[in-house]
Design an enzyme around this catalytic site. Structure first.
Site, mmCIF file in Angstrom:
data_model
loop_
_atom_site.group_PDB
_atom_site.id
_atom_site.type_symbol
_atom_site.label_atom_id
_atom_site.label_comp_id
_atom_site.label_asym_id
_atom_site.label_seq_id
_atom_site.Cartn_x
_atom_site.Cartn_y
_atom_site.Cartn_z
ATOM 1 N N LYS A 230 26.646 -3.932 1.194
ATOM 2 C CA LYS A 230 28.108 -3.786 1.282
ATOM 3 C C LYS A 230 28.530 -2.980 2.500
ATOM 4 O O LYS A 230 29.701 -2.654 2.657
ATOM 5 C CB LYS A 230 28.623 -3.093 0.015
ATOM 6 C CG LYS A 230 28.267 -3.798 -1.275
ATOM 7 C CD LYS A 230 28.806 -2.985 -2.456
ATOM 8 C CE LYS A 230 28.325 -3.577 -3.773
ATOM 9 N NZ LYS A 230 28.655 -2.690 -4.921
ATOM 10 N N HIS B 217 4.735 5.804 11.868
ATOM 11 C CA HIS B 217 4.235 5.693 10.494
ATOM 12 C C HIS B 217 3.372 6.938 10.266
ATOM 13 O O HIS B 217 2.136 6.866 10.199
ATOM 14 C CB HIS B 217 3.436 4.404 10.328
ATOM 15 C CG HIS B 217 3.293 3.962 8.900
ATOM 16 N ND1 HIS B 217 3.449 4.821 7.830
ATOM 17 C CD2 HIS B 217 3.007 2.746 8.363
ATOM 18 C CE1 HIS B 217 3.258 4.159 6.706
ATOM 19 N NE2 HIS B 217 2.996 2.897 6.997
ATOM 20 N N ARG C 129 11.305 4.180 3.745
ATOM 21 C CA ARG C 129 10.830 3.199 4.728
ATOM 22 C C ARG C 129 12.031 2.384 5.160
ATOM 23 O O ARG C 129 12.806 1.900 4.321
ATOM 24 C CB ARG C 129 9.770 2.277 4.147
ATOM 25 C CG ARG C 129 9.521 1.072 5.066
ATOM 26 C CD ARG C 129 8.349 0.267 4.686
ATOM 27 N NE ARG C 129 7.125 1.016 4.922
ATOM 28 C CZ ARG C 129 5.919 0.453 4.965
ATOM 29 N NH1 ARG C 129 5.794 -0.845 4.788
ATOM 30 N NH2 ARG C 129 4.839 1.174 5.165
ATOM 31 N N ARG D 228 0.802 -1.224 0.000
ATOM 32 C CA ARG D 228 0.000 0.000 0.000
ATOM 33 C C ARG D 228 0.838 1.279 0.000
ATOM 34 O O ARG D 228 0.636 2.171 -0.823
ATOM 35 C CB ARG D 228 -0.916 0.044 1.247
ATOM 36 C CG ARG D 228 -2.186 -0.736 1.115
ATOM 37 C CD ARG D 228 -2.588 -1.319 2.457
ATOM 38 N NE ARG D 228 -1.614 -2.324 2.843
ATOM 39 C CZ ARG D 228 -1.672 -3.590 2.433
ATOM 40 N NH1 ARG D 228 -2.665 -4.000 1.701
ATOM 41 N NH2 ARG D 228 -0.735 -4.460 2.775
ATOM 42 N N THR D 229 1.758 1.363 0.941
ATOM 43 C CA THR D 229 2.493 2.628 1.078
ATOM 44 C C THR D 229 3.353 2.877 -0.156
ATOM 45 O O THR D 229 3.408 3.983 -0.686
ATOM 46 C CB THR D 229 3.352 2.604 2.360
ATOM 47 O OG1 THR D 229 2.533 2.200 3.445
ATOM 48 C CG2 THR D 229 3.927 3.972 2.658
#
Ligand code: ASP
Length: 321
Positions: free
Chosen positions: A90, A141, A113, A60-61
């Protein structure tokens, strides 16, 4: 419309929001809902670029940020597999990645995110352009909180005098934390009842924080006893990934079905009340509830698209056109 308080600012937390700022965004999101449903052209961000960097899974996001940027006329560099396919493997630091992506893409905004609680603050500190937090660790959030509030405002008709029951995992889950804080900051006379197994209940310190904001907080352990006076029941899943990381899968299995909103229980809610869920769901919200007229969790996602359009526009454009 009043002047735009989000222009050129980072959006990493709900902490600095005011009622006026939030109402400004809600109104812009309403406008965006019309743009989407009328299929009208609104491309004020035509020569701008968004870098969307996701270190954790998302449906969704990610899709709504990507679509929001494109719908406003932006070009996008979107990477969903940052933790596996970027130089993070890395050993590159997040600070260096943020600086790098600005140079390699010419981004005007970075949407991030990340599994670390402090990730968006670290990113903002190291970014030449505004950073939007699309979910940071177990703590925040903030765009979900805004879209949740927009859903409440559109479907209940107010953001004051509310009785909200939040169910599921309040220890690892970030959505209930951000939404409760946002309600504490901008709502009047709001009560939140947190329902969860004891091990996943909100922590004392957070209850204190919410109480200081003027939110009435209650803890409950029996879903059946708190449904009949709720205006909103906000379901969440028990967060398997954090148990996995901690090597506690057995605990997850024991706790995951502690609270299930069955079709029968949902009938105990007031007829005008609504059921929300940030999704994805597991067993806590059976598909049989989808036909209950109180269900709003699919519609809630459309608020996500509109709200993210409103936020991108507000951050990147001084004056709306
Ligand atoms: N999609 C929400 C989040 O990213 C809720 C969840 O994953 O359970 O936090």
């Amino acid at each position: 419309m009043s002047s735009n308080p989000f222009y050129k600012k980072h959006y990493t937390t709900v902490d600095n929001l005011t009622r006026a700022n939030v109402m400004y965004l809600m109104q812009r999101a309403d406008f965006m809902l019309d743009v989407i449903s009328n299929k009208s052209e609104h491309i004020p961000l035509k020569n701008k670029h968004a870098a969307i960097l996701f270190y954790q899974p998302s449906t969704r996001t990610y899709t709504s940020f990507h679509a929001a940027a494109c719908r406003l006329g932006m070009t996008v560099t979107g990477i969903q597999g940052m933790s596996a396919y970027s130089s993070a493997v890395k050993g590159e630091t997040l600070a260096d990645t943020i600086k790098t992506v600005y140079q390699t893409t010419g981004a005007d905004v970075i949407v991030l995110r990340h599994p670390d609680d402090d990730s968006s603050k670290t990113a903002a500190k190291n970014s030449y352009v505004p950073v939007i937090n699309a979910g940071s660790g177990k703590r925040e959030h903030p765009t979900q909180a805004l879209l949740d509030l927009h859903t409440i405002y559109k479907n209940v008709g107010r953001i004051d005098n509310l009785n909200i029951v939040m169910v599921g995992d309040h220890l690892f889950g970030r959505t209930t934390k951000s939404l409760a804080k946002l309600l504490g900051l901008v709502g009047e006379n709001v009560k939140v009842t947190f329902v969860a197994p004891k091990e996943l209940q909100v922590v004392e310190e957070f209850i204190g924080e919410l109480a200081q904001m003027g939110l009435a907080v209650e803890l409950a352990y029996d879903l059946g006893t708190v449904l009949d006076c709720a205006d909103v029941v906000y379901m969440t899943r028990v967060q398997k990934e954090w148990f996995e990381d901690a090597g506690r899968l057995e605990d997850y299995k024991r706790l995951k079905d502690s609270f299930i909103l069955t079709p029968m229980l949902a009938e105990e809610m007031k007829p005008e009340s609504i059921i929300m869920h940030p999704l994805p769901r597991t067993d806590e919200l059976p598909p049989e509830v989808d036909t209950n007229p109180r269900a709003r969790y699919f519609k809630q996602m459309r608020s996500g698209l509109a709200l993210r359009m409103a936020l991108l526009e507000s951050i990147l454009l001084a004056e709306v056109v």
